[in-house]
Design a protein around this motif. Structure first.
Motif, PDB file in Angstrom:
ATOM      1  N   PHE A  23      57.184  27.991  44.005  1.00 26.17           N
ATOM      2  CA  PHE A  23      56.774  29.227  42.789  1.00 26.17           C
ATOM      3  C   PHE A  23      55.962  28.264  42.189  1.00 26.17           C
ATOM      4  N   ALA A  24      53.906  28.948  42.202  1.00 31.58           N
ATOM      5  CA  ALA A  24      53.145  28.569  41.470  1.00 31.58           C
ATOM      6  C   ALA A  24      52.529  29.361  41.323  1.00 31.58           C
ATOM      7  N   TYR A  25      51.475  28.726  40.379  1.00 31.52           N
ATOM      8  CA  TYR A  25      50.313  30.081  40.027  1.00 31.52           C
ATOM      9  C   TYR A  25      48.605  30.067  41.069  1.00 31.52           C
ATOM     10  N   TYR A  26      47.827  31.148  41.047  1.00 28.41           N
ATOM     11  CA  TYR A  26      47.330  30.896  41.433  1.00 28.41           C
ATOM     12  C   TYR A  26      46.150  32.105  40.684  1.00 28.41           C
ATOM     13  N   ARG A  27      44.698  31.331  41.227  1.00 26.22           N
ATOM     14  CA  ARG A  27      43.652  32.373  40.294  1.00 26.22           C
ATOM     15  C   ARG A  27      42.953  33.571  41.315  1.00 26.22           C
ATOM     16  N   ASP A  28      43.712  34.463  40.981  1.00 22.18           N
ATOM     17  CA  ASP A  28      43.633  36.069  41.298  1.00 22.18           C
ATOM     18  C   ASP A  28      42.384  36.374  41.451  1.00 22.18           C
ATOM     19  N   SER A  29      41.193  36.131  41.157  1.00 21.75           N
ATOM     20  CA  SER A  29      40.292  36.111  40.664  1.00 21.75           C
ATOM     21  C   SER A  29      39.844  37.728  41.455  1.00 21.75           C
ATOM     22  N   ASP A  30      40.011  38.391  42.259  1.00 23.57           N
ATOM     23  CA  ASP A  30      40.119  39.443  43.599  1.00 23.57           C
ATOM     24  C   ASP A  30      40.847  40.539  42.495  1.00 23.57           C
ATOM     25  N   GLY A  31      42.144  40.245  41.946  1.00 18.11           N
ATOM     26  CA  GLY A  31      42.370  41.108  40.908  1.00 18.11           C
ATOM     27  C   GLY A  31      43.835  40.926  40.774  1.00 18.11           C
ATOM     28  N   GLU A  32      44.124  41.046  39.175  1.00 14.16           N
ATOM     29  CA  GLU A  32      45.194  40.827  38.610  1.00 14.16           C
ATOM     30  C   GLU A  32      46.954  41.426  39.478  1.00 14.16           C
ATOM     31  N   ASN A  33      46.628  40.416  40.475  1.00 16.03           N
ATOM     32  CA  ASN A  33      48.252  40.500  41.492  1.00 16.03           C
ATOM     33  C   ASN A  33      49.632  39.231  41.072  1.00 16.03           C
ATOM     34  N   ALA A  34      50.342  39.282  41.471  1.00 18.60           N
ATOM     35  CA  ALA A  34      51.519  38.539  42.159  1.00 18.60           C
ATOM     36  C   ALA A  34      52.087  38.890  43.997  1.00 18.60           C
ATOM     37  N   LEU A  35      52.249  37.555  44.180  1.00 17.28           N
ATOM     38  CA  LEU A  35      52.909  37.574  45.370  1.00 17.28           C
ATOM     39  C   LEU A  35      53.834  37.164  46.167  1.00 17.28           C
TER      40      LEU A  35
END
Length: 204
Positions: free
Chosen positions: A45-57
């Protein structure tokens, strides 16, 4: 989980090991451990910079040295949920539970039947929403004041007016509610809840 940013394998996003909010990270770590125990999965589990649109995956790829794939939570999505006026913490858990539901699909192989066509993931999304609701039902059994309804309203808010890939808001909320009932009212064990969720999704 590592302490340095990595390049996400499916794009150029940097993976961040922490949100920047120590209290949130500590509380969420406990919830992620509970999700892992509940569904017998161990994704990174980690975070990422969803610069292309708010998201989780979720992905079956092992990006963070865990055995069952990876869940990535967009920092933009995190900010959006934290800005909610009521129970932002439960909204965050709802999204995490949904992504863990996908990890269950990957680990069990159910994903092959839920989404044989990668361009039509609707049933896989329904299964993940069902399992999110199932987790909410378990939490409600443990804590009667747990705001389980937030799981349904959160997923509903990310649904569309037409079915699309994730389903309409109403379809998403219905899947969460059915999963909740399986845990809270019918007291099913998680292994059976996973199978009931599969049957629910396949009938959609």
């Amino acid at each position: 989980m590592t302490n340095t940013a990595q390049v996400f394998a499916f794009g150029t996003e940097d993976i961040e090991p922490r949100s920047g909010n120590r209290q949130l990270d500590r509380a969420l770590a406990q919830t992620l451990a509970r999700l892992s125990r509940t569904f017998d999965v161990l994704p990174g589990f980690a975070y990422y910079r969803d610069s292309d649109g708010e998201n989780a995956l979720a992905t079956p790829e092992t990006l963070l040295q865990r055995t069952d794939g990876t869940v990535l939570f967009g920092l933009g999505m995190l900010r959006r949920l934290l800005a909610r006026p009521e129970h932002p913490d439960a909204s965050i858990v709802a999204v995490c539970a949904h992504e863990f539901g996908h990890i269950v699909g990957y680990k069990t192989g159910l994903i092959k039947q839920l989404a044989p066509d990668e361009n039509d993931p609707f049933r896989a999304e329904q299964h993940a929403d069902y399992l999110a609701g199932f987790f909410a039902g378990l939490r409600k059994l443990d804590r009667p004041n747990f705001p389980a309804v937030v799981f349904a309203t959160t997923q509903q808010s990310f649904g569309g007016s037409t079915r699309g890939t994730h389903g309409t808001g109403e379809e998403r909320a219905e899947a969460v509610v059915e999963g909740f009932k399986a845990a809270y009212e019918r007291r099913l064990p998680a292994s059976e809840g996973i199978q009931q969720g599969f049957q629910f999704a396949m009938a959609r």
